[in-house]
Enzyme design. Structure first.
Site, PDB file in Angstrom:
ATOM      1  N   SER A 151       0.822  -1.200   0.000  1.00 64.30           N
ATOM      2  CA  SER A 151       0.000   0.000   0.000  1.00 64.30           C
ATOM      3  C   SER A 151       0.856   1.249   0.000  1.00 64.30           C
ATOM      4  O   SER A 151       2.053   1.204   0.271  1.00 64.30           O
ATOM      5  CB  SER A 151      -0.938  -0.001   1.202  1.00 64.30           C
ATOM      6  N   LYS A 152       0.200   2.326  -0.320  1.00 63.97           N
ATOM      7  CA  LYS A 152       0.842   3.630  -0.464  1.00 63.97           C
ATOM      8  C   LYS A 152       1.632   4.037   0.776  1.00 63.97           C
ATOM      9  O   LYS A 152       2.631   4.719   0.683  1.00 63.97           O
ATOM     10  CB  LYS A 152      -0.267   4.656  -0.698  1.00 63.97           C
TER      11      LYS A 152
END
Ligand code: GLU
Length: 476
Positions: free
Chosen positions: A253-254
């Protein structure tokens, strides 16, 4: 049967690297079967719409060397390929579902629904619409519609029925309809939800295989019901694994670094290396082969070799593959690719420098740090010059002043001659070769990590080299 696959990006921001993997598999399946690969823009979630995102998504797909046969920019027989331009079509089919009582109007307020869900959750029930509006008489519905009461349209999910489908990745999947909510198909703004629009479009666009992210698996039984009620044939579904973060902590994820397809190009990964990496993140050839051109992949890709297990996004492997592809480039090709990372070095010069750095590059962007000494002033530190105090300062000064003489007397582009003379000097002074080159390298480049140092001198003006050797002595 003509194989038709699609990728359906939502223009909500940057294109995720996981989407590019899914796109690649859809692309390969279509190409392998001489079918068509389609891009459709799913912009039904107006709250998340980001202006300009569609153009950026299309551009990054092109920058990875992939293409499509039909899409929003090039049109095609099933145009338009942007969902908000297809609203009358969804209207037509929702009316069919309403007429046959497979869908119904729901006038419940958000407030009521929120309360209802809270109560259900508190009672440990699956939060689901309680079908209050299903009890309305046709007359009541008519009146509410006439009065302009805000409403949605919901799918009437049958009770206690097992829906079975075969997923190309996971095999047979059975879901009891009691677990499925009466899905909203048309929102209060008149725009369809993903579940409805995607199902309708996949049918109308003659999509035969839907390869999409795992997160959509729960949408499949809803699509199957819609297809059944409209008398349509269900496509083949393959729900692809998500990527796990290399840290071993959940999905990629970011929060743990950039995950956009664009960011990997910006970091200096080659599109072909990246694609090769993605090919193996969810699929395997069943052999030891590791290096795949796009053509190889198109030939070998098969739905039967898709992974069930979630793959780890292994950056070490990616770096390795990138190095392989970098070394396959000619010096000229590589120089062109490196140019944006070292804008101050001319292409001609860069072509000559490339052999010095080709072997050690894993990412194009590393050239920036490796080559700053060619164009920028250098700022060596005393710690580096003395290898953290391990080399005596007076010896280091002597090394620099003696080597200045050699540089002064020699043509710096004659690397062999220069090397011989420096080796003679080291021998006559009884210095340690490693120490000498550390001091010399840091003085000339400001860094401990550089391309081969004597070869690098050819790319500097002699006056610059001498000036740097002097400044380092002054510093010591
Ligand atoms: N619009 C969806 C997304 O961006 C597409 C899912 C699908 O492929 O059906 O994730």
């Amino acid at each position: 049967m003509v194989v038709r696959t699609r990728m359906a990006p939502s223009p909500t921001g940057e294109y995720h690297i996981g989407h590019l993997r899914t796109l690649l598999y859809n692309f390969a399946l279509a190409r392998q079967n001489s079918g068509q690969f389609i891009i459709r823009i799913e912009d039904t979630d107006q709250k998340r719409f980001v202006p300009g995102a569609t153009e950026k998504i299309l551009q990054v797909i092109k920058d990875y060397g992939l293409s499509w046969d039909e899409g929003p920019d090039i049109g095609g027989p099933y145009a338009p390929y942007i969902q908000t331009q297809r609203l009358p079509l969804y209207q037509k089919y929702i009316q069919e579902l309403l007429d046959r009582s497979h869908a119904y109007y729901c006038f419940c307020s958000e407030e009521r629904l929120t309360k209802m869900r809270a109560t259900q959750t508190a009672l440990h029930q699956i939060p689901k619409y309680d079908r209050l509006c299903l009890k309305l008489t046709p007359q009541e519905v008519k009146e509410k519609l006439a009065a302009g009461t805000p409403h949605v349209v919901r799918l009437r999910v049958p009770d206690n029925e097992v829906i079975t489908f075969t997923d190309a990745v996971r095999g047979e999947i059975k879901i009891n309809t009691n677990e499925i909510d009466d899905q909203v198909l048309i929102k209060s703004d008149g725009i369809p939800t993903y579940h409805f629009a995607a199902a309708v479009d996949d049918h109308l666009m003659n999509i035969t295989h839907v390869l999409r992210g795992d997160e959509w698996i729960t949408s499949t039984p809803k699509a199957i019901l819609i297809y059944r009620y409209l008398g349509w044939e269900v496509p083949t579904y393959a729900h692809l694994t998500i990527f796990l973060d290399p840290s071993g902590q959940g999905k990629m994820s970011k929060r743990r670094g950039s995950v956009s397809a664009r960011s990997f190009l910006e970091a200096g990964y080659l599109p072909e290396a990246m694609l090769n990496f993605l090919m193996l993140l969810g699929w395997n050839p069943g052999t030891e082969q590791e290096i795949f051109s796009l053509d190889d992949f198109i030939k070998q890709f098969s739905l039967t070799h898709l992974h069930k297990k979630q793959p780890v996004f292994d950056v070490t492997k990616l770096d390795y593959l990138n190095g392989v592809y970098i070394r396959r480039k000619t010096d000229e090709e590589l120089a062109k690719l490196l140019a944006p990372f070292v804008p101050k070095i001319s292409l001609d010069k860069l072509i000559k420098i490339v052999p010095l750095i080709k072997e050690r590059l894993t990412k194009l962007s590393e050239a920036t740090a490796l080559l700053t000494f060619v164009t920028e002033e250098v700022r060596p530190s005393v710690e580096d010059l003395t290898n953290n105090g391990k080399i005596d300062k007076s010896i280091a000064i002597n090394m620099l002043s003696q080597s200045t003489k050699v540089v002064n007397e020699t043509d710096v582009t004659k690397t062999d001659e220069l090397k011989n003379k420096l080796m003679e000097l080291i021998k006559s002074q009884e210095w340690k070769t490693g120490d000498f080159f550390m001091v010399f390298r840091v003085a000339v480049t400001g860094s401990r990590i550089t391309p081969p140092i004597v070869e690098s001198l050819a790319f500097l003006e002699p006056a610059t080299i001498i000036d740097r050797l002097q400044k380092a002595q002054d510093l010591l």
